[in-house]
Design an enzyme around this catalytic site. Structure first.
Site, PDB file in Angstrom:
ATOM      1  N   PHE A  70       0.966  -1.344   0.050  1.00 36.10           N
ATOM      2  CA  PHE A  70       0.182   0.200   0.046  1.00 36.10           C
ATOM      3  C   PHE A  70       0.952   1.368  -0.081  1.00 36.10           C
ATOM      4  O   PHE A  70       0.725   2.131   0.957  1.00 36.10           O
ATOM      5  CB  PHE A  70      -1.032  -0.154   1.153  1.00 36.10           C
ATOM      6  CG  PHE A  70      -1.889  -1.328   1.033  1.00 36.10           C
ATOM      7  CD1 PHE A  70      -2.976  -1.144   0.618  1.00 36.10           C
ATOM      8  CD2 PHE A  70      -1.648  -2.383   1.695  1.00 36.10           C
ATOM      9  CE1 PHE A  70      -3.994  -2.031   0.242  1.00 36.10           C
ATOM     10  CE2 PHE A  70      -2.504  -3.407   1.785  1.00 36.10           C
ATOM     11  CZ  PHE A  70      -3.587  -3.318   0.971  1.00 36.10           C
ATOM     12  N   HIS A  71       1.847   1.212  -1.003  1.00 36.97           N
ATOM     13  CA  HIS A  71       2.702   2.400  -1.248  1.00 36.97           C
ATOM     14  C   HIS A  71       3.297   2.309  -2.373  1.00 36.97           C
ATOM     15  O   HIS A  71       3.443   1.354  -3.100  1.00 36.97           O
ATOM     16  CB  HIS A  71       3.492   2.557   0.079  1.00 36.97           C
ATOM     17  CG  HIS A  71       4.691   1.276   0.092  1.00 36.97           C
ATOM     18  ND1 HIS A  71       4.546   0.245   1.023  1.00 36.97           N
ATOM     19  CD2 HIS A  71       5.724   1.031  -0.737  1.00 36.97           C
ATOM     20  CE1 HIS A  71       5.477  -0.464   0.698  1.00 36.97           C
ATOM     21  NE2 HIS A  71       6.487  -0.205  -0.228  1.00 36.97           N
TER      22      HIS A  71
END
Ligand code: T46
Length: 131
Positions: free
Chosen positions: A47-48
């Site tokens: 999630f980056h």
């Protein structure tokens, strides 16, 4: 958005050996190696995106799914072989999920750990990827 690298295994009656060498079968100078263990199927990670980092991720045991997003489209790639490396370069949002029992992911990176290289906010990623 990504490429899959295939590593030749040296197989004999004792098992299989894979060898990774910078600027040979790994397309950059390796400054860092990290690995993820004890992964839980119901606890996705990532999630980056990274501003500059280049990496190769190898599922050395078990299997997992990487979802990659370049701001325009998303694709999911299953890693299930120690002979395959997922090469990620450029501004790509990544999520990892569906870890099998005993999944171990090893990652080779071209830079030292630097939290300021991370984009952990999806709307900021979308803004940056739009150019
Ligand atoms: C990536 C995916 C595939 C360090 O101290 N040194 C390191 O080299 C790394 C990678 C992480 N950390 C610390 C930072 C956090 O406190 O370890 C903790 C967990 O890191 P993070 O939440 O970023 O882990 P993932 O699994 O979400 O992402 C990792 C990498 O950070 C990332 O670069 O592409 O694996």
């Amino acid at each position: 958005m990504y490429s899959l690298l295939n590593f030749r295994g040296h197989t004999d009656g004792r098992g299989v050996l894979f060898s990774l060498e910078e600027e040979k079968n790994i397309p950059f100078q390796i400054k860092r190696v990290y690995y993820l263990t004890d992964l839980q199927p119901n606890h996705p990670r990532g999630f980056h995106a990274h501003k500059n980092l280049e990496q190769v991720a190898i599922c050395v045991s078990g299997s997992c799914v990487f979802t990659l997003d370049n701001g325009l489209s998303r694709i999911s790639v299953e890693l299930n072989s120690p002979g395959q490396g997922l090469h990620i370069k450029g501004l790509i949002w990544r999520e990892m999920k569906d870890f099998s029992n005993g999944c171990v992911i090893m990652v080779l990176a071209n830079e030292y750990y630097d939290e300021s290289d991370y984009i952990r906010d999806y709307s900021e990623f979308k803004r940056l990827s739009a150019g």
